[in-house]
Structure formats: structure tokens, C-alpha cells
Write an enzyme that holds these catalytic residues in place. Structure first.
Site, PDB file in Angstrom:
ATOM      1  N   ASP A 124      -9.769   0.289   6.973  1.00 50.38           N
ATOM      2  CA  ASP A 124     -10.275   1.429   7.732  1.00 50.38           C
ATOM      3  C   ASP A 124     -10.994   0.964   8.980  1.00 50.38           C
ATOM      4  O   ASP A 124     -11.824   0.024   8.925  1.00 50.38           O
ATOM      5  CB  ASP A 124     -11.262   2.248   6.889  1.00 50.38           C
ATOM      6  N   ARG A 183      -5.553   1.453  -4.851  1.00 53.59           N
ATOM      7  CA  ARG A 183      -4.676   0.927  -3.812  1.00 53.59           C
ATOM      8  C   ARG A 183      -4.736  -0.593  -3.775  1.00 53.59           C
ATOM      9  O   ARG A 183      -5.782  -1.195  -4.100  1.00 53.59           O
ATOM     10  CB  ARG A 183      -4.994   1.521  -2.435  1.00 53.59           C
ATOM     11  N   ASP A 221      -6.746  -1.378   1.408  1.00 54.86           N
ATOM     12  CA  ASP A 221      -7.190  -0.289   2.272  1.00 54.86           C
ATOM     13  C   ASP A 221      -7.907  -0.902   3.460  1.00 54.86           C
ATOM     14  O   ASP A 221      -8.858  -1.685   3.281  1.00 54.86           O
ATOM     15  CB  ASP A 221      -8.135   0.635   1.497  1.00 54.86           C
ATOM     16  N   ARG A 267       0.835  -1.203   0.000  1.00 54.22           N
ATOM     17  CA  ARG A 267       0.000   0.000   0.000  1.00 54.22           C
ATOM     18  C   ARG A 267       0.869   1.252   0.000  1.00 54.22           C
ATOM     19  O   ARG A 267       1.820   1.372   0.774  1.00 54.22           O
ATOM     20  CB  ARG A 267      -0.905   0.021   1.248  1.00 54.22           C
TER      21      ARG A 267
END
Length: 298
Positions: free
Chosen positions: A224, A219, A222, A210
């Protein structure tokens, strides 16, 4: 589903608050409830102190004055038969501070009615964090299906995963023109503080190549943190810091997060501003046309 390994605290830094004294009315005997006695409490907190050491900022550590206030409030509060309950109540309050990964509480009862000469009676307990957490996964570079599967397995090092969504194909939102994404969501519990969890997720992202060259750009992976703690309950963490905002500030309007999350947890809830909403209600209000089942759930 494979066996999931819960995330564990990694910090060995501690803040020790020793000898907080207050008068309480805890005990099973009538005179203990009537006359009261002095209690002494020690609190040892595991906290990652590296951020505070670098910034010299109070918000990067734990206020031991506030912890002392909590200790006194519990000791002077409603009477308990057992000091084991007093210790547990103090530990629970201490763990509500998001930077505390684990806590050891010792309650001394030096005037306990033992009936023989003694130096001290003490109860010592240790409690570790176990906080609900929701993580969104996404990828649109390389072999995204394999990447999401590998990332979900790596996440088991830091989260005790309870449910996972299927993989969804989603249209990109914002940023430059780019390929569609594969997205999923995992729901579980972690023993890590929000910052330690973020650090570990960033490490997993880096393992998969990444980079952060273009905002909202393509990307390889990811990860989150969408929500930490149970929305609307005492363990919920609400943050607005440069490196971490909780809950995720745009999750409530992102179908590629909400749809997989609802599939993983039909009872999911998310804080939006001052209110807590059912994720099912949020899904019903957003455009889900860009989210399609991939047909290859893990």
C-alpha cells in the site's frame, strides 16, 4: 544494506508546450532590470497519456493552459540574474503536477545583450521527479517472511529506499477470521508518478500470487502507498480517485502501519484530513497491543 536502485519514469508520452511568450526583467545589467525584454519558453512534459486516451477526461492528463499560466507567472515574477534560475523555477512548478514524471524546460532570451549578431540564446534543463514515499508491506499466506524480504528487494526497482522497519507480527483487522500478519514499512523516494508507482506495486503483488477475492481477506502480499510527497509541503499529493486515494485513508488508525513506520522514520508525519500529525502522536493514541516485534529484522 544492499545498494538501492531508484525507480525511474517509464512513460515516453509527452505534452509539449512550445513558444510561451512573456515579458520579464531578468538579467545582470541595469537596463535589463529597468526596461525588461521578451522571453520565450518551451515546456516538454513526460506524462503517461494512456489513461486520458481511454477516458477522454481532463483529470487524467495535464492542463497545458495551467502550465502556461505558471510559465508566465515565473517570467513576469521577481527578477533573476540568470535565466537558468527562471528555467529551474518553471521546472519545479511543473513537477508539482502529480502526473508529470519528468520535464524539459527551454528558456529563450532572443534580445540578450550579446554584443554580436545572433539568432537566439537559450538555456535548456531537464528535471525528473524525486518524491518522498512510504510503502506498507503485509503478508499472512505462505512463507510470509520470505515474501516480505523478496518484495522489499523488488521494490528497490521503483523506490530509492532510505530506511526499512523491522518485521512485526500483527493481529488481523477486519475481514474474515484469518492468521496473523507479518508487516513492515519502507521509506524512500521515487521517480515514478503515483499511478505508475501503484501499477508497479500491483505487478509485484501479482508476482507473489496476490488475488483480491475477499475484501480484507488473507493475502500472500499487500503493498500500500501510505503517503506520497512531504505532508504539508508543495510536493505533497492528495488524491481521492476510484483507483488511488492519498494519503491512505485508514493509515492513521492502523497500528500495524504506524508502529513499523515510526521504527523506520522517527520523524514521520502523516496528513489526516486538513491537519498534519506526527506519527509518534498517532501511535500514542491507538491500540498497539496487536503489534509485536517479530525478532527477525531484515
Amino acid at each position: 544494506m544492499t545498494q538501492r536502485r531508484p525507480g525511474r519514469p517509464t512513460s515516453t508520452d509527452t505534452i509539449e508546450l512550445i513558444g510561451v511568450r512573456a515579458r520579464g526583467f531578468h538579467g545582470v545589467l541595469p537596463d535589463e532590470r529597468r526596461d525588461g525584454q521578451d522571453f520565450v519558453v518551451d515546456v516538454v512534459m513526460e506524462v503517461d497519456l494512456a489513461p486520458a486516451g481511454a477516458s477522454d477526461a481532463l483529470e487524467h492528463t495535464v492542463s497545458y493552459a495551467e502550465v502556461a499560466d505558471d510559465v508566465v507567472a515565473v517570467v513576469e515574477g521577481p527578477p533573476r540574474d540568470l535565466i537558468e534560475v527562471v528555467a529551474s523555477d518553471i521546472a519545479e512548478l511543473t513537477l508539482r503536477r502529480p502526473r508529470v514524471g519528468a520535464v524539459e524546460v527551454t528558456v529563450h532570451k532572443p534580445q540578450a545583450p550579446v554584443g554580436h549578431p545572433f539568432a537566439d540564446v537559450r538555456v535548456r534543463i531537464r528535471r525528473s521527479r524525486r518524491s518522498p514515499v512510504v510503502i506498507a508491506l503485509g503478508s499472512n499466506l505462505g512463507d510470509s517472511g520470505t515474501t516480505l524480504a523478496e518484495a522489499a528487494e523488488r521494490i528497490t526497482d521503483v523506490i530509492e529506499i532510505e530506511s526499512e522497519s523491522p518485521i512485526y507480527r500483527t493481529d488481523p483487522v477486519g475481514g474474515p477470521e484469518q492468521a496473523e500478519y507479518l508487516n513492515s514499512v519502507v521509506v524512500g523516494h521515487t521517480a515514478l508518478t503515483p499511478w505508475a508507482l501503484l501499477h508497479e506495486l500491483n505487478r509485484i503483488e501479482a508476482e507473489h500470487g496476490r488475488t483480491r477475492d475477499i475484501r480484507w481477506g488473507p493475502r500472500t502480499l499487500d503493498l500500500d502507498i501510505i503517503s506520497y510527497g512531504a505532508p504539508g509541503r508543495p510536493d505533497e499529493v492528495v488524491l481521492d480517485e476510484p483507483d488511488l486515494i492519498l494519503p491512505h485513508p485508514r493509515a492513521h488508525e492502523r497500528a500495524f502501519v504506524l508502529v513499523p513506520w515510526l521504527a523506520a522514520d522517527p520523524d514521520a508525519r502523516l496528513r489526516v484530513g486538513e491537519e498534519v500529525h506526527r506519527v509518534s502522536d498517532l501511535v500514542s493514541r491507538c491500540d498497539t497491543s496487536g503489534v509485536r516485534a517479530d525478532g527477525s529484522p531484515r
